[in-house]
Design an enzyme around this catalytic site. Structure first.
Site, PDB file in Angstrom:
ATOM      1  CG  HIS A   1      30.213   2.676  55.302  1.00  0.00           C
ATOM      2  ND1 HIS A   1      29.497   2.655  54.135  1.00  0.00           N
ATOM      3  CD2 HIS A   1      31.478   2.307  54.966  1.00  0.00           C
ATOM      4  CE1 HIS A   1      30.277   2.262  53.137  1.00  0.00           C
ATOM      5  NE2 HIS A   1      31.503   2.052  53.622  1.00  0.00           N
ATOM      6  CB  THR A   2      29.509   6.899  61.117  1.00  0.00           C
ATOM      7  OG1 THR A   2      30.806   7.385  60.739  1.00  0.00           O
ATOM      8  CG2 THR A   2      29.679   5.626  61.911  1.00  0.00           C
TER       9      THR A   2
ATOM     10  N   GLY B   1      40.551   5.052  47.928  1.00  0.00           N
ATOM     11  CA  GLY B   1      39.824   5.343  49.168  1.00  0.00           C
ATOM     12  C   GLY B   1      40.383   6.567  49.874  1.00  0.00           C
ATOM     13  CG  LEU B   2      44.031   7.502  50.159  1.00  0.00           C
ATOM     14  CD1 LEU B   2      45.526   7.667  49.903  1.00  0.00           C
ATOM     15  CD2 LEU B   2      43.782   7.339  51.663  1.00  0.00           C
ATOM     16  CB  SER B   3      38.626  11.650  49.367  1.00  0.00           C
ATOM     17  OG  SER B   3      37.727  10.992  50.170  1.00  0.00           O
ATOM     18  CB  SER B   4      41.116  10.887  43.833  1.00  0.00           C
ATOM     19  OG  SER B   4      40.229   9.853  43.471  1.00  0.00           O
ATOM     20  CB  SER B   5      35.773  11.695  43.496  1.00  0.00           C
ATOM     21  OG  SER B   5      35.385  11.094  44.699  1.00  0.00           O
TER      22      SER B   5
ATOM     23  CG  ASP C   1      34.883  11.225  51.259  1.00  0.00           C
ATOM     24  OD1 ASP C   1      35.060  10.853  52.433  1.00  0.00           O
ATOM     25  OD2 ASP C   1      34.522  10.456  50.348  1.00  0.00           O
TER      26      ASP C   1
ATOM     27  CE1 TYR D   1      29.746   4.927  50.865  1.00  0.00           C
ATOM     28  CE2 TYR D   1      27.603   5.705  50.116  1.00  0.00           C
ATOM     29  CZ  TYR D   1      28.746   5.878  50.886  1.00  0.00           C
ATOM     30  OH  TYR D   1      28.870   6.999  51.675  1.00  0.00           O
TER      31      TYR D   1
HETATM   32  C1  GLA Z   1      33.068   7.009  50.963  1.00  0.00           C
HETATM   33  C2  GLA Z   1      32.000   8.104  50.991  1.00  0.00           C
HETATM   34  C3  GLA Z   1      31.962   8.792  52.354  1.00  0.00           C
HETATM   35  C4  GLA Z   1      31.849   7.767  53.484  1.00  0.00           C
HETATM   36  C5  GLA Z   1      32.895   6.661  53.308  1.00  0.00           C
HETATM   37  C6  GLA Z   1      32.743   5.553  54.309  1.00  0.00           C
HETATM   38  O1  GLA Z   1      34.336   7.578  51.066  1.00  0.00           O
HETATM   39  O2  GLA Z   1      32.260   9.071  49.995  1.00  0.00           O
HETATM   40  O3  GLA Z   1      30.902   9.712  52.392  1.00  0.00           O
HETATM   41  O4  GLA Z   1      30.554   7.231  53.557  1.00  0.00           O
HETATM   42  O5  GLA Z   1      32.858   6.093  52.018  1.00  0.00           O
HETATM   43  O6  GLA Z   1      33.000   6.003  55.586  1.00  0.00           O
END
Ligand code: GLA
Length: 390
Positions: free
Chosen positions: A40-41, A130-134, A176, A225
């Site tokens: 979240h940075t 939380g592994l960025s499938s999108s 991501d 979020y």
């Molecule tokens: C999600 C968001 C990212 C980031 C993370 C938290 O994955 O897509 O941009 O903010 O949460 O670090």
């Protein structure tokens, strides 16, 4: 460990079967990512430290002699068909295709001319983990729709982010998509989310990065979020009121924060404390990785987790349990939640000889407590997006 790797050649066969076509599609790949530290940075214009994964989204594409775009998702077993000239006015459908259509709209807005095509999508990045499938889907789609045309890699990442925040409705930062574009084998990517520059940081070889999927994703994800984004903005506003000209939490040092924190309302204060300290942890983690200091890397992992747990308040009972159980294991240097929060995965730094034992222990304890079986992913830093020879 979990998930069967996708073989690009099979995607070509599947493409031909599905579209009943003899075409030879081009295949593009874009990876998922696991963030090691810096959570979240990104939307606070600070630092993040992800690695791109071998798990990836694959998109096979071939032109057709008409102006229709047919998009098939193997994972959802669902097809969406759109006329090319209807793309700019397409509306959100609330499903997987939003990421692809969102990207197509952004490409058109950037001046890329699209034509009719068949598109076949298959991914082995686990959904909702939380592994960025999108992001993997966005970036693989962008590369496929661009084809041989050149676009600056950073613009591809930014376009994917816009598709997600403006079309798919998740107000994400840049991490991501950036990681999916710029990943490199063997290295983490230290990204400065303000300058949009990065450094590759080679990781110690004698530690395994293991993601553990809690198999739980709490639905409040997107709204929480959004709340965090707003609370950080409120913190910036409060700091400005103390007479400091700051534009984002990136501009707030730990020393400044400690001096003025009492002037910040309690909830934004906690959020800011997480972001400001997390930025420093990313820098410290990068130094520890360069110094091969696994103990310090592990310590920073746990500090980051506690900060998310108590100050940013984005963890969950299941995730805290996985972290607390993992760090009791003698072969574990550190453990923390990764990604947006409220479920998904933890990421663990583990001595290679201890991985099997950790896996058994976590499975046993998690089943006993929650009646669910966690999934494990071996996370080796992999290359970023591109065309694959199939
Ligand atoms: C999600 C968001 C990212 C980031 C993370 C938290 O994955 O897509 O941009 O903010 O949460 O670090």
């Amino acid at each position: 460990m979990s998930t069967l790797a996708i073989v690009p050649r099979e995607i070509i066969t599947a493409f031909r079967e599905y579209f009943r076509s003899e075409a030879k599609p081009q295949v593009y790949r874009a990876p998922g990512r696991v963030n090691l530290i810096g959570e979240h940075t990104d939307y606070n214009l600070g630092f993040v430290f992800p690695i791109a994964l071998e798990m990836a989204c694959y998109v096979a594409i071939a032109p057709v002699p008409n102006e229709t775009v047919r998009i098939y998702s193997r994972d959802s077993d669902d097809e969406v068909t759109v006329a090319v000239d209807a793309l700019p006015s397409a509306v959100r459908a609330g499903k997987w295709s939003d990421y692809v259509i969102g990207v197509a709209r952004e490409l058109i807005a950037a001046g890329t001319q699209l034509a009719g095509c068949n598109v076949y999508i298959a991914s082995d990045v686990p959904l909702g983990s939380g592994l960025s499938s999108s992001a993997a889907l966005e970036i693989a789609s962008a590369c496929a729709l661009l084809g041989p045309r050149h676009m600056d890699p950073i613009d591809i990442a930014l376009l994917g982010q816009r598709a997600e925040s403006q079309f798919a409705g998740m107000p994400c930062g840049i991490m991501d998509q950036y990681a999916s574009v710029f990943g490199r084998e063997g290295s983490a990517i230290q990204i400065d989310c303000r300058s949009l520059e990065h450094d590759y940081v080679p990781l110690p070889q004698d530690v395994d990065i293991v993601a553990v999927n809690s198999m739980v994703k709490h639905e409040l994800g997107t709204s929480a979020y959004r709340d965090r984004v707003a609370e950080c903005a409120a913190a910036v506003e409060a700091v400005r009121h103390t007479g400091h000209d700051v534009k984002s939490l990136r501009d707030v040092s730990l020393t400044l924060f400690e001096r003025i924190q009492d002037s910040v309302p309690v909830v934004p204060r906690r959020r800011a404390r997480h972001v400001v300290s997390e930025n420093q942890r990313v820098l410290d983690f990068a130094s520890a990785a360069r110094d091969h200091n696994l103990r310090e890397m592990g310590r920073l992992f746990v500090a980051s987790h506690r900060s998310m747990q108590y100050d940013y308040e984005i963890s969950s009972e299941e995730i805290d349990f996985l972290v607390d159980t993992a760090i009791k294991h003698p072969g574990v240097y550190g453990s923390r939640m990764t990604g947006g929060g409220f479920g998904g995965c933890t990421v663990n730094l583990v001595a290679p000889h201890a991985v099997e034992d950790l896996r058994n222990e976590l499975t046993r304890a998690y089943q006993a407590r929650f009646g669910k079986t966690p999934a494990f992913y071996d996370c080796k830093p992999a290359a970023g997006a591109g065309r694959v020879n199939a």
